[in-house]
Design an enzyme around this catalytic site. Structure first.
Site, short mmCIF file in Angstrom:
data_model
loop_
_atom_site.label_atom_id
_atom_site.label_comp_id
_atom_site.label_asym_id
_atom_site.label_seq_id
_atom_site.Cartn_x
_atom_site.Cartn_y
_atom_site.Cartn_z
N CYS A 28 4.45 9.20 0.36
CA CYS A 28 3.07 9.65 0.34
C CYS A 28 2.91 10.66 -0.80
CB CYS A 28 2.71 10.31 1.68
SG CYS A 28 1.03 10.97 1.67
N ASN A 46 8.95 4.04 3.49
CA ASN A 46 9.02 3.60 4.89
C ASN A 46 10.37 2.94 5.11
OD1 ASN A 46 6.06 3.07 3.89
ND2 ASN A 46 5.97 3.51 6.07
N ARG A 83 0.84 -1.21 0.00
CA ARG A 83 0.00 0.00 0.00
C ARG A 83 0.87 1.26 0.00
NH1 ARG A 83 -0.45 4.62 2.75
NH2 ARG A 83 -0.07 3.49 4.69
N ASP A 84 1.51 1.55 1.11
CA ASP A 84 2.36 2.75 1.19
C ASP A 84 3.47 2.66 0.15
OD1 ASP A 84 3.32 5.15 2.18
OD2 ASP A 84 3.26 4.52 4.26
N HIS A 100 8.92 6.84 8.11
CA HIS A 100 9.54 6.93 6.78
C HIS A 100 11.01 7.28 6.98
CE1 HIS A 100 5.98 6.63 4.04
NE2 HIS A 100 5.37 6.77 5.20
N HIS A 142 5.36 4.08 12.61
CA HIS A 142 5.28 4.07 11.14
C HIS A 142 6.23 5.16 10.64
CE1 HIS A 142 2.86 3.78 7.28
NE2 HIS A 142 3.40 4.98 7.13
P1 HMG Z 1 -13.30 14.23 -1.52
O1 HMG Z 1 -13.07 14.66 -2.95
O2 HMG Z 1 -13.28 15.28 -0.48
O3 HMG Z 1 -14.59 13.32 -1.34
O4 HMG Z 1 -12.19 13.14 -1.20
P2 HMG Z 1 -16.06 13.45 -1.77
O5 HMG Z 1 -16.82 12.69 -0.75
O6 HMG Z 1 -16.43 14.88 -2.04
O7 HMG Z 1 -16.13 12.63 -3.15
C1 HMG Z 1 -15.57 13.14 -4.34
C2 HMG Z 1 -15.37 12.00 -5.32
O8 HMG Z 1 -14.50 11.01 -4.75
C3 HMG Z 1 -16.65 11.27 -5.69
O9 HMG Z 1 -16.48 10.78 -7.03
C4 HMG Z 1 -16.65 10.08 -4.77
O10 HMG Z 1 -17.37 8.99 -5.29
C5 HMG Z 1 -15.17 9.74 -4.71
P3 HMG Z 1 -17.02 11.58 -8.31
O11 HMG Z 1 -18.48 11.76 -8.04
O12 HMG Z 1 -16.25 12.88 -8.34
O13 HMG Z 1 -16.68 10.66 -9.43
N1 HMG Z 1 -14.82 9.06 -3.47
C6 HMG Z 1 -14.31 7.80 -3.43
N2 HMG Z 1 -13.99 6.92 -4.39
C7 HMG Z 1 -13.51 5.73 -3.99
N3 HMG Z 1 -13.31 5.39 -2.68
C8 HMG Z 1 -13.63 6.25 -1.71
C9 HMG Z 1 -14.15 7.51 -2.07
N4 HMG Z 1 -14.55 8.58 -1.35
C10 HMG Z 1 -14.96 9.50 -2.22
N5 HMG Z 1 -13.43 5.90 -0.44
C11 HMG Z 1 -11.06 11.42 -0.01
C12 HMG Z 1 -12.01 12.61 0.09
C13 HMG Z 1 -10.55 11.09 1.39
C14 HMG Z 1 -11.79 10.25 -0.59
C15 HMG Z 1 -9.89 11.81 -0.93
O14 HMG Z 1 -9.32 12.99 -0.44
C16 HMG Z 1 -8.84 10.76 -1.05
O15 HMG Z 1 -9.06 9.68 -1.57
N6 HMG Z 1 -7.58 11.07 -0.60
C17 HMG Z 1 -6.48 10.18 -0.73
C18 HMG Z 1 -5.91 9.89 0.61
C19 HMG Z 1 -4.80 8.88 0.49
O16 HMG Z 1 -5.01 7.75 0.09
N7 HMG Z 1 -3.55 9.31 0.86
C20 HMG Z 1 -2.44 8.42 0.91
C21 HMG Z 1 -2.61 7.43 2.02
S1 HMG Z 1 -2.38 8.11 3.64
C22 HMG Z 1 -0.69 7.97 3.89
O17 HMG Z 1 0.04 7.58 3.01
C23 HMG Z 1 -0.15 8.26 5.26
C24 HMG Z 1 0.13 6.99 6.07
O18 HMG Z 1 1.00 6.13 5.37
C25 HMG Z 1 0.75 7.37 7.43
C26 HMG Z 1 1.96 8.32 7.28
O19 HMG Z 1 2.96 7.91 6.68
O20 HMG Z 1 1.83 9.43 7.74
C27 HMG Z 1 -1.15 6.22 6.35
MG MG Z 2 3.16 6.25 5.37
#
Ligand code: HMG
Ligand code: MG
Length: 303
Positions: free
Chosen positions: A242, A251, A16-17, A211, A209
């Site tokens: 990210c 990571n 995933r990450d 990086h 976690h």
């Molecule tokens: P948004 O645009 O604010 O959401 O996104 P919305 O509710 O207004 O929906 C807009 C569109 O997104 C719609 O589609 C929804 O259907 C779709 P449209 O009508 O435009 O075609 N949508 C989705 N589609 C699939 N699955 C869903 C979903 N939700 C809405 N669950 C949202 C809000 C959070 C979804 C968006 O901002 C997003 O996906 N962000 C990505 C976040 C992400 O994955 N980041 C990387 C992972 S986190 C990370 O790496 C950190 C971590 O490793 C820890 C660390 O290292 O710190 C965990």
């Molecule tokens: Mg991460």
């Protein structure tokens, strides 16, 4: 006081990450193969995908296919990121047996990563947790930027992270994974963070976690292991980063963590040789370098 654990649970986040930030598409079959190899190496807790917007993170768009195609093994946790109920519905359909909600310690990162405030992220997490509980699935919580933020600087307030951690636990998360998203932490800061959090939450509910952007991840892990943290997130071949933290690299490499823990007499149940072979497999498959000193040393030694 030192309280090193005798056993550490590794949460492998490479699929995933590690893959979410690759410059080129990664075939579903490669992801499935990777996950099965990781489990064959002894991984029992794997983050297999993310049910997030495919527009935001295209590399995770096939998480449903990936999770449905993996040959499941008993006693393995296959988890996925679920930022909202839409993601949770998909995770349930995909057969995830654990999910993760994620928030940030800073408002700027929260907006960039999830298009909402910290408070809104909690509001989105609440029904996800309720759905998980109704389906007897455990929920992990993530907090990003616990030791620095790409937008707000390097001094994240440890007490603020402690309050957020406590809140995630009170909401029903069984564990909170502390993300040093941009890898800027250093060991004493990492220890001070654990000290602040453990005033509210037991160390048994914390995961690290980290990086490795500044090469500090192993040192920071040593620091938090000394405080008793016994769950470590790591990524095969040190893959990843990210998409919403520019310049952040992967990571800490799982192989490097295993080598260090092995040398410290801390068990994980994972076969280091097989992890090195898996690192070589995925780096060849996606044409990415192996960002693991240990894997590269093993490979060089073998010629
Ligand atoms: P948004 O645009 O604010 O959401 O996104 P919305 O509710 O207004 O929906 C807009 C569109 O997104 C719609 O589609 C929804 O259907 C779709 P449209 O009508 O435009 O075609 N949508 C989705 N589609 C699939 N699955 C869903 C979903 N939700 C809405 N669950 C949202 C809000 C959070 C979804 C968006 O901002 C997003 O996906 N962000 C990505 C976040 C992400 O994955 N980041 C990387 C992972 S986190 C990370 O790496 C950190 C971590 O490793 C820890 C660390 O290292 O710190 C965990
Ligand atoms: Mg991460």
């Amino acid at each position: 006081m030192s309280q090193f654990p005798t056993h550490v649970r590794i949460v492998e986040v490479g699929a995933r990450d590690g893959l979410q930030n690759q410059p080129n598409p990664v075939p579903t079959a490669t992801k499935v193969d990777l996950i099965e190899r990781l489990i064959d190496a002894g991984i029992t807790h794997i983050e297999a995908g993310a049910f997030v917007s495919p527009k935001w993170v295209p590399l995770m768009a096939d998480s449903m296919d990936v999770m449905q195609q993996i040959k499941r093994q008993p006693d393995v946790v296959y988890s996925a990121l679920t930022p909202n109920t839409q993601g949770m519905t998909a995770a349930l359909a995909a057969g995830a047996n654990e999910v993760a909600v994620f928030i940030a310690a800073t408002e700027s990162f929260s907006q960039k990563n999830t298009n909402c405030s910290i408070e809104e992220a909690f509001a989105r997490a609440a029904p996800v947790i309720a759905m998980a509980q109704a389906n007897q699935i455990r929920v992990r919580g993530y907090i990003s930027c616990v030791l620095g933020c790409p937008y707000e600087g390097l001094e994240t307030d440890a007490n603020k992270v402690a309050v957020l951690t406590d809140r995630l636990i009170q909401m029903g998360c069984f564990e909170v994974s502390l993300g040093d998203t941009i890898g800027t932490g250093t060991p004493h800061k990492a220890q001070a963070l654990i000290d602040a959090i453990t005033e509210r939450v037991p160390v048994t509910q914390l995961a690290a976690h980290f990086h490795n952007t500044y090469g500090q991840a192993l040192a920071n892990l040593y620091g938090v292991l000394e405080r008793g943290v016994a769950v470590i997130d790591s990524s095969v071949a040190g893959l990843g980063g990210c998409p919403y933290a520019k310049g952040a690299t992967g990571n800490v490499a799982t192989e490097d963590v295993l080598y260090m823990l092995q040398g410290m007499g801390i068990t994980t149940g994972i076969d280091l040789e097989k992890m090195v072979a898996t690192a070589a497999f995925i780096s060849a498959a996606i044409e990415a370098p192996i960002n693991s000193h240990t894997a590269n040393a093993f490979i060089r030694r073998r010629g």
